[in-house]
Design a protein around this motif. Sequence first.
Motif, short mmCIF file in Angstrom:
data_model
loop_
_atom_site.label_atom_id
_atom_site.label_comp_id
_atom_site.label_asym_id
_atom_site.label_seq_id
_atom_site.Cartn_x
_atom_site.Cartn_y
_atom_site.Cartn_z
N ASP B 112 0.84 -1.21 0.00
CA ASP B 112 0.00 0.00 0.00
C ASP B 112 0.87 1.26 0.00
O ASP B 112 0.52 2.27 -0.62
CB ASP B 112 -0.98 0.01 1.18
N ALA B 113 2.04 1.17 0.67
CA ALA B 113 2.94 2.32 0.66
C ALA B 113 3.53 2.53 -0.74
O ALA B 113 3.71 3.67 -1.18
CB ALA B 113 4.06 2.12 1.67
N VAL B 114 3.79 1.44 -1.45
CA VAL B 114 4.28 1.55 -2.84
C VAL B 114 3.30 2.38 -3.66
O VAL B 114 3.66 3.35 -4.34
CB VAL B 114 4.44 0.15 -3.49
N LYS B 115 2.02 2.01 -3.58
CA LYS B 115 0.98 2.71 -4.36
C LYS B 115 0.88 4.17 -3.95
O LYS B 115 0.77 5.06 -4.79
CB LYS B 115 -0.39 2.03 -4.13
N HIS B 116 0.90 4.38 -2.63
CA HIS B 116 0.73 5.73 -2.09
C HIS B 116 1.90 6.64 -2.48
O HIS B 116 1.70 7.77 -2.96
CB HIS B 116 0.61 5.64 -0.56
N VAL B 117 3.11 6.14 -2.30
CA VAL B 117 4.31 6.94 -2.62
C VAL B 117 4.38 7.21 -4.12
O VAL B 117 4.67 8.34 -4.55
CB VAL B 117 5.58 6.20 -2.14
N ALA B 118 4.08 6.19 -4.92
CA ALA B 118 4.13 6.35 -6.38
C ALA B 118 3.12 7.42 -6.82
O ALA B 118 3.42 8.24 -7.70
CB ALA B 118 3.83 5.01 -7.06
N LYS B 119 1.96 7.41 -6.18
CA LYS B 119 0.94 8.42 -6.52
C LYS B 119 1.46 9.82 -6.18
O LYS B 119 1.30 10.77 -6.97
CB LYS B 119 -0.34 8.12 -5.71
N ASN B 120 2.09 9.95 -5.04
CA ASN B 120 2.65 11.25 -4.65
C ASN B 120 3.73 11.72 -5.61
O ASN B 120 3.79 12.90 -5.98
CB ASN B 120 3.25 11.17 -3.23
N ILE B 121 4.58 10.78 -6.02
CA ILE B 121 5.67 11.16 -6.95
C ILE B 121 5.07 11.57 -8.30
O ILE B 121 5.48 12.58 -8.90
CB ILE B 121 6.67 9.99 -7.14
N ARG B 122 4.09 10.80 -8.76
CA ARG B 122 3.48 11.13 -10.07
C ARG B 122 2.82 12.50 -10.02
O ARG B 122 2.94 13.31 -10.95
CB ARG B 122 2.44 10.07 -10.46
N LEU B 123 2.14 12.80 -8.93
CA LEU B 123 1.50 14.11 -8.79
C LEU B 123 2.54 15.23 -8.80
O LEU B 123 2.37 16.25 -9.49
CB LEU B 123 0.68 14.15 -7.48
N ALA B 124 3.62 15.03 -8.08
CA ALA B 124 4.69 16.05 -8.05
C ALA B 124 5.28 16.22 -9.45
O ALA B 124 5.53 17.35 -9.89
CB ALA B 124 5.77 15.65 -7.05
N GLN B 125 5.50 15.10 -10.13
CA GLN B 125 6.08 15.17 -11.48
C GLN B 125 5.14 15.91 -12.44
O GLN B 125 5.60 16.68 -13.29
CB GLN B 125 6.37 13.76 -12.01
N ASP B 126 3.84 15.69 -12.29
CA ASP B 126 2.87 16.39 -13.14
C ASP B 126 2.95 17.90 -12.93
O ASP B 126 2.92 18.68 -13.87
CB ASP B 126 1.44 15.91 -12.83
N ILE B 127 3.03 18.31 -11.67
CA ILE B 127 3.09 19.75 -11.37
C ILE B 127 4.42 20.34 -11.84
O ILE B 127 4.46 21.43 -12.41
CB ILE B 127 2.90 20.00 -9.86
N LEU B 128 5.48 19.59 -11.61
CA LEU B 128 6.81 20.09 -11.96
C LEU B 128 7.07 20.03 -13.47
O LEU B 128 8.00 20.67 -13.97
CB LEU B 128 7.89 19.27 -11.25
N GLU B 129 6.28 19.22 -14.16
CA GLU B 129 6.45 19.00 -15.60
C GLU B 129 7.85 18.46 -15.90
O GLU B 129 8.49 18.86 -16.88
CB GLU B 129 6.18 20.27 -16.39
N ARG B 130 8.32 17.59 -15.04
CA ARG B 130 9.59 16.91 -15.26
C ARG B 130 9.65 15.67 -14.37
O ARG B 130 8.92 15.59 -13.38
CB ARG B 130 10.77 17.82 -14.94
N LYS B 131 10.52 14.77 -14.73
CA LYS B 131 10.69 13.58 -13.88
C LYS B 131 11.59 13.92 -12.69
O LYS B 131 12.51 14.75 -12.81
CB LYS B 131 11.29 12.43 -14.69
N ILE B 132 11.32 13.26 -11.60
CA ILE B 132 12.15 13.42 -10.41
C ILE B 132 13.08 12.21 -10.33
O ILE B 132 12.66 11.08 -10.58
CB ILE B 132 11.29 13.47 -9.13
N ALA B 133 14.34 12.48 -9.96
CA ALA B 133 15.26 11.37 -9.65
C ALA B 133 15.12 11.09 -8.16
O ALA B 133 15.43 11.95 -7.33
CB ALA B 133 16.69 11.74 -10.01
N ILE B 134 14.62 9.92 -7.84
CA ILE B 134 14.34 9.58 -6.44
C ILE B 134 15.55 8.84 -5.82
O ILE B 134 16.04 7.88 -6.40
CB ILE B 134 13.07 8.71 -6.34
#
Lengths: 238, 276
Positions: B112-134
């Motif tokens: 469940d944390a995988v899904k939750h964290v991935a959702k947060n990263i995707r949302l941040a990437q959408d706003i930033l309009e770039r990929k994040i290096a985690i």
Amino acid sequence: MLFAKTHQHQSNLATYCRTGNPVEIKGAVQKNLTHYRRLVFNNVLDTLETAYPITKNLLGDESWETIVNRFFSTYNIKSPQIWRMPEEFKNYLIEQEKDLLITYPFLENLLEFEWLEIEIFMMPDVPHKKYKDGFYTLNPEIDMMMLSYPVHIKNPNLITEKDKGSYFVSLHRNPDTGSIQFTNLSIPFVDVLEHLAANPLTEKDIKQILKKYASENEVNIAYDEFIKQSLTTQLLFK
Amino acid sequence: MVGIGYRKDFAEDFADNNVLTPSFIEVAPENWMNVGGYYKKLFDKALEKHPLFVHGLSLSVGSPEGIDINFVKQVKQFLDDTNTVEYSEHLSFSKCDNAHLFDLLPIPFTQDAVKHVAKNIRLAQDILERKIAIEIVSYYSPIAAEMTELEFINNVIKEADCNLLLDVNNIYVNSFNHQYNAQEFLANLDLDRVKYIHMAGHTQVSEDLIIDTHGENIIDPVYDLFGFTMQQLKRDVPVLLERDFNIPELDILQCEMNQLQNIKTNSLKKHSHVIR
């Protein structure tokens, strides 16, 4: 969606880091968790000590650590920028630590003064516009405050109720060095700075303001001294 | 490319002399967003000569309550204003129950944390309009783990479709603290997603625990692991030297950066010889 139990595990770890009170966390190596508490709390302690050296010295090491611990345990820090956290600490003390303010009636002033120094040190650059010859302009990277106790000019350990009054101080950022300089102000010069904040002024304009408070001779002496000091510290530009 | 974590401690020397010659610099946006003054002027001067990599601290992709949208928008503005090359963040949480803690806490390795964290990263990437290096963080205790660290990381990276920041020192620290084979761990990561590497020193606090302090020089086993990493990657990737505490003279930092460049060059050279 995050399961409630996963959230709870995270919440338990965060609570332990904030309070230092042991909590049971499934699968955790308890002896290693102590390092999280140590690292997290020391970071907060160091940041606040750097922000409020005079307040910390006044309260003493033990009392300071107890207060910081109470703050960190009970207050939810909102800013993602750690350098802004001391402002939240200040507001917490003023709103929540009433006993402390009774013991040290000048503490609110001291905290405000120490925080303002950081705020001006860090504030975004404000472009300074050169004005016409013969006019004085105010350094735009400035703030003024009114104090009930002279925390800016007197050792807090020596401040008593007899010192209670109205004090005015400005803090500005020196554009060359970035250092913060404070100027102890009398009411006439608060008036001058407030006018300068609105518009550049000439010597004649400034003296006209000062004449409301003193004789012409006194005005001339006070003006010369103020201008000399203000140009040196870059409170004013010409 | 080998860069350096830009710190106020050496900002003046960095501006005044050429002892340190990084290919790029890296800062945390939290320390430089919406600020001015003396150090900002030095930073702006450094930006005139060096590309910027930005490494966040407070995004907190593992926060149960999700990410702070306003904060992400401010970060985006900073990235745009500074023409940032790469933005990276940590696979951890630093905010919980709406309170910031200013440190990198381990996320439970659960599905469940995988899904939750991935959702947060995707949302941040959408706003930033770039990929994040985690970044894979170092950790000192697992928290209610239901899968391995490796499974957790690979699942998050895949589900979030983000890039990976490989902190080789963290891999070393974790392999020591949790007793696994660092090379095996590295070889089983999705290395195609690695866009950036961090290197740093650490402090051993007991027989069985290392703390990731960034306060010491890099030790030889971590250099060795870096060489192995480059051989696995088989391509050039920007590398950063991180030093946050106990900062030595700049020439010592430059020596470490030179060593990183040499290892990288030699590792990639060996690889090209093998191919031929």
